[in-house]
Scaffold this active site. Structure first.
Site, PDB file in Angstrom:
ATOM      1  N   GLU A 163      48.933  54.295  19.837  1.00  0.00           N
ATOM      2  CA  GLU A 163      48.246  53.108  20.361  1.00  0.00           C
ATOM      3  C   GLU A 163      48.787  52.592  21.696  1.00  0.00           C
ATOM      4  OE1 GLU A 163      48.021  50.103  17.355  1.00  0.00           O
ATOM      5  OE2 GLU A 163      46.620  51.254  16.125  1.00  0.00           O
ATOM      6  N   GLU A 351      45.238  55.959  11.013  1.00  0.00           N
ATOM      7  CA  GLU A 351      45.406  54.636  10.410  1.00  0.00           C
ATOM      8  C   GLU A 351      44.040  54.066  10.049  1.00  0.00           C
ATOM      9  OE1 GLU A 351      47.579  51.642  12.531  1.00  0.00           O
ATOM     10  OE2 GLU A 351      49.123  53.047  13.227  1.00  0.00           O
TER      11      GLU A 351
END
Length: 446
Positions: A163, A351
């Site tokens: 991320e 995720e």
């Protein structure tokens, strides 16, 4: 068609969020260790000093993962636990911790997936300019080599960076995460470029040094915009919005086009102009080292504000998680679809999960039907993508256990395992036992 026979069912965590032991056995400080201390930055003034005490309790936790039936475990390595100052002397006790954990996972029949960077930048490197330092990619390459040398005889799956939209966009643009800064575009874009170079050098390093043939990916935040209808016009509009730079540092294409196509989106030059980073000869070749899969961290769909105070993917009374993130399962169909069409890489859901207000009931158990319903709905949409032939490698639920949720502290619980932070008691939630049945049926019971 459903999920493939070799579909990877698992769960994920991150080092700073669960390990604790922030200053034990030679570990150095991370930017989160330092920047979370001032009052007002993290809810209740909390930090990851102890977290879930996973550093001392990893064997107990792995037994619980096995009880749930988790087949694959994605975890991150703490850079300052391996190299306390970010460069220089290696901390052998840090190496041993991760080596022992890999051995314990394998003994339990669980395949490890190693993420090299999940936000805990060594503080000493931050003081040298961190992501903005032109040497950052070399620092990261050196760190990668040390981890690969230590673990690659037993680890096959590698994820370079998690991320960048968050640790750069939130950390250095809007000031919501460590180090809680609001920098100008020229500064942040230099960090973006150095981070992408670090990714590329890490990929090359893994390929050249891994002792077993590696499978390498990258895990940005991956939600796309949802079409308003199934009409070709609406689908095309959503696709265009998904890869635009409307989200600036939170955009998909800014961090993905360079890796797959070897160039920044044309829109980046229009948006940033003279603030675009210097691109030296060979940079894009390094950044675009071939990867084996595209990791996607997805919780809700991407959107733009509209005049009525909602985003364009919201409506009055829309269901939300405890973090107020909207619940829209369709994102697990459209995201893999759009991403595969654009980038042509197999998809791993690195995720997906929900925060809820879980508690221990009178019967001593943790009942979380809302989480079961959430995962069920999202997996049905993910399965829809599989049915259309999109190559889906697997699904990593976030997270394996309740943990420190960054600037939200410990109030938000994402785990399949409940953690009482007062005494470190663990309780498998109903969702954990439900997920076990999903894994055993390879998703056929959804």
């Amino acid at each position: 068609m459903g999920f493939s026979k070799d579909f990877m069912w698992g769960a994920a965590t991150a080092a700073y969020q669960i390990e604790g032991a922030y200053n034990e056995d030679g570990k150095g400080l991370s930017v989160w260790d330092v920047a979370s201390k001032p009052v007002g930055r993290v809810v209740h003034g909390e930090n990851g000093n102890v977290a879930c005490d996973h550093y001392h309790r990893f064997k107990e936790d792995i037994k619980l993962f096995k009880e749930i039936g988790i087949k694959n475990y994605r975890f991150s390595v703490s850079w300052p636990r391996i190299i306390p100052d970010g460069t220089g002397k290696v901390n052998e006790k840090g190496i041993k911790f991760y080596s022992d954990m890999v051995d314990e996972l394998l003994a339990a029949g669980i395949t490890p997936l190693v993420t090299l960077f999940h936000w805990d930048l060594p503080y000493e490197l931050y003081m040298k300019g961190g992501f903005g330092n032109p040497d950052f990619s070399e620092w990261f390459e050196n760190y990668t080599k040390i981890v690969v040398d230590a673990l690659s005889d037993r680890v096959k799956y590698w994820i370079t960076i998690n991320e960048p939209q968050c640790f750069l966009g939130l950390g250095y643009s809007v000031g919501g995460h460590a180090p809680f800064l609001e920098c100008d575009d020229k500064t942040v874009m230099r960090m973006v470029h150095n981070t992408l170079l670090a990714h590329g050098k890490a990929v090359k390093c893994i390929r050249e040094n891994a002792k077993t043939e590696p499978v390498i990916g990258y895990a940005p935040v991956g939600p796309v915009s949802i079409p308003k209808s199934d009409s070709p016009e609406d689908i095309e509009e959503a696709r265009k919005a998904s890869f635009s730079l409307g989200g600036k540092y939170f955009s998909l294409s800014l961090y993905s086009d360079p890796i797959v196509f070897g160039k920044y989106p044309d829109e980046a030059y229009e948006m940033f102009g003279d603030d675009m980073p210097e691109i030296r000869p060979g940079d894009m070749e390094i950044i675009s080292q071939p990867i084996d899969f595209y990791g996607m961290n997805i919780y809700y769909s991407a959107a733009q504000p509209v005049e009525n105070g909602y985003m364009d993917n919201e409506y009055i009374g829309i269901p939300r998680t405890a973090l107020r993130w909207l619940i829209d399962p369709r994102v697990l169909y459209w995201s893999p679809k759009f991403m595969y069409e654009r980038y042509g890489l197999p998809i791993l859901m690195t995720e997906n999960g929900m925060a809820a207000t879980d508690c221990i009931s009178l019967d001593g158990k943790v009942h979380d039907p809302q989480r079961i319903d959430y995962i069920n709905r999202y997996l049905l949409e993910y399965k829809r993508a599989a049915d259309e032939g999109i190559p889906l490698m697997g699904y990593m639920y976030w997270s394996a256990m309740d943990n420190f949720e960054w600037s939200e502290g410990y109030d938000m619980r994402f785990g399949l395992i409940y953690v009482d932070y007062r005494d470190q008691t663990r309780i498998i939630k109903d969702s954990g036992y439900w997920y076990k049945e999903v894994i055993e049926s390879n998703g056929e019971n959804l």
